[in-house]
Design a protein around this motif. Structure first.
Motif, PDB file in Angstrom:
ATOM      1  N   ALA A 179      -8.670 -13.113 -15.729  1.00  0.00           N
ATOM      2  CA  ALA A 179      -7.278 -12.966 -16.169  1.00  0.00           C
ATOM      3  C   ALA A 179      -6.834 -11.507 -16.087  1.00  0.00           C
ATOM      4  N   PHE A 222      -3.350 -13.332 -24.096  1.00  0.00           N
ATOM      5  CA  PHE A 222      -3.656 -14.706 -24.514  1.00  0.00           C
ATOM      6  C   PHE A 222      -3.126 -14.961 -25.922  1.00  0.00           C
ATOM      7  N   TRP A 266      -3.304 -15.686 -17.257  1.00  0.00           N
ATOM      8  CA  TRP A 266      -3.933 -16.835 -17.910  1.00  0.00           C
ATOM      9  C   TRP A 266      -3.453 -18.129 -17.274  1.00  0.00           C
ATOM     10  N   ILE A 294      -7.477 -20.755 -19.485  1.00  0.00           N
ATOM     11  CA  ILE A 294      -7.216 -21.105 -20.888  1.00  0.00           C
ATOM     12  C   ILE A 294      -8.233 -22.132 -21.364  1.00  0.00           C
TER      13      ILE A 294
END
Length: 510
Positions: free
Chosen positions: A500, A79, A285, A290
């Motif tokens: 994720a 991320f 992601w 997100i």
């Protein structure tokens, strides 16, 4: 006679660094699009604001993870790399490079057909000791350099008649991009030397960002690697075939410093981009995850403020409340060479028909006065209009907030001592310490401290207190609300991070 020809030694490649910043040189650029890119980038600025809040929150989580396990949680790493990658694309398009007219995509993932790329090697192990010092102590020299590169430096044009007539404080990168924009507007060409330097400076900045964000233990080199190709890529194994021989026209174009198409074999991005040591791990992601992480991070950061506020109220309620139930300030020394110390306007406003709100909010208010000189002291509270008429033209001191030192007003002695007036809503007078207790009401009020006989030279120690009956209850509510927000934020981040990590994204995922 035999001629011996010596072969020059091969250049030593720069040391490998795990942060790889690359770019594809664009063949053409608009002369005037850069004038409106600030407007076009507004959506990215809004999204990146929230992404960077999540970046900070997840970096704190990663800090704990590294300290405990020596590993950066992989999903959080992906991320944060995505946020840096997104930021690099915006920088490349925007006013830290102006190197492309292709609008940046809204995604954390790498986009092969976009000319700006960023990859960071995932570290299998990170030092638990370095995580405590590298982001603030070890990185300090680089912070000074980055401050000069992206902001904090100043250049100016001056003359004797108008010193500092023009000042530029946008950093070296901003100054170079300004030069490039002017040249681009005049010639339609981005100067290649400036381009290479701007890419090198941005590469330095992003290496420092990755190091400060705990994503690598490799100290950023004090080295300016120019150009769009990352020098570390040449040290990686590649399964790509050697580039074919170049036509003379392409070689001449590069030597002349002209822009080269990314599709050309002579493009630095195409020439140096390796296949890598293995298959690229796709990020899990998605857009929903997100959003979940951003929302959870916001809740977590808000919860910290609410928890801090609730804890502060409880500390004040217990540490500053005396035995009589008043939350009391520390004593302040109040002095005036005039005849009074007066706070001449304390406005208390309430809605019509609710005159009890001030007393419910503040409870009783207490003013304690301990004279530091001989004689009796007077303290009173009365309507501002009446007090101002009494003190009109009188030499006095108007204290600043908290009864600290204030400003002196010149004038004469009062017409009569304060004890002779009936304007006071509450008052206390006598020798030694005096206590005035008042139940607040709506209106405009004034507080006056004087000698009881109206003489000059007022000297006393003053403290102010209020019961504040709601303080403890609001503090408890703040702690509970903060814990609820924190649990909600942690849950959103944990669920998104787990998903994720567990499932690779579908082709349509972000």
């Amino acid at each position: 006679m035999t001629t011996i020809q010596s072969t020059p030694p091969a250049p030593i490649p720069p040391p490998y660094y795990p942060v790889h910043l690359r770019a594809d040189v664009q063949p053409h650029a608009s002369r005037w699009l850069w004038l409106v890119k600030w407007l076009l980038l507004v959506p990215h600025a809004v999204v990146l604001l929230f992404l960077w809040l999540a970046f900070v929150a997840l970096s704190l989580v990663a800090f704990v993870g590294i300290l405990v396990t020596g590993r950066y949680p992989r999903a959080l790493f992906d991320f944060n790399v995505g946020v840096l990658r997104w930021s690099w694309r915006v920088v490349y398009y925007g006013y830290s490079a102006l190197a492309t007219d292709q609008y940046p995509p809204f995604t954390l993932a790498d986009v092969p057909d976009y000319p700006a790329h960023l990859e960071i090697d995932y570290p299998e192990h990170l030092s638990r000791g370095l995580v405590l010092v590298k982001w603030w102590l070890l990185a300090l020299p680089h912070y000074l350099v980055v401050g000069i590169l992206v902001g904090g430096g100043s250049w100016w044009v001056a003359n004797d008649q108008a010193p500092d007539r023009f000042t530029w404080g946008g950093g070296l990168v901003g100054l170079l991009v300004l030069v490039a924009a002017v040249v681009l507007a005049l010639t339609g060409q981005y100067p290649r030397g400036v381009y290479d330097l701007v890419l090198g400076l941005n590469r330095w900045v992003l290496r420092v960002c990755a190091y400060a964000a705990l994503m690598t233990d490799a100290y950023p080199p004090f080295r300016l690697d120019l150009g769009p190709g990352d020098p570390s890529d040449r040290l990686l194994p590649t399964d790509s075939a050697p580039p074919p021989p170049q036509p003379a026209s392409a070689v001449s174009a590069v030597r002349a410093g002209s822009p080269v198409s990314p599709a050309s074999p002579m493009s630095p991005g195409a020439a140096t981009r390796p296949a890598g040591p293995g298959p690229v791990r796709r990020s899990g992601w998605t857009g929903g995850r997100i959003t979940s992480v951003v929302a959870g991070s916001l809740l977590g950061l808000i919860s910290l403020g609410v928890l801090t506020g609730g804890a502060a109220l409880l500390v004040i309620d217990h540490a500053m409340r005396d035995g009589t139930g008043f939350v009391t300030s520390s004593a302040r020394s109040v002095n005036s060479s005039g005849y009074a110390v007066a706070v001449t306007s304390m406005v208390i406003e309430t809605s019509p028909g609710d005159s009890t709100l001030p007393s419910r909010a503040l409870g009783d208010v207490r003013l304690r006065v301990s004279p530091t000189g001989p004689g009796a002291v007077f303290v009173g509270i009365g309507p501002t209009s009446a007090v101002q008429r009494y003190l009109a033209g009188v030499a006095r001191t108007v204290p600043a907030a908290g009864w600290a030192d204030g400003r002196d007003i010149a004038g004469h002695a009062p017409s009569q001592p304060p004890t002779a007036l009936s304007i006071w809503n509450a008052s206390a007078v006598g020798t030694g310490p005096q206590t005035l207790t008042w139940t607040p009401r709506s209106g405009d009020w004034a507080v006056v401290l004087m000698n009881a006989d109206g003489s000059a030279g007022v000297n006393a120690d003053v403290d102010v207190g209020a019961r504040l009956p709601w303080l403890g209850a609001v503090g408890v509510v703040g702690l509970v609300a903060g814990l609820v927000l924190l649990v909600g934020g942690v849950t959103l981040v944990a669920v998104a991070t787990r998903r994720a990590s567990a499932r690779p994204p579908a082709p349509s995922d972000v």
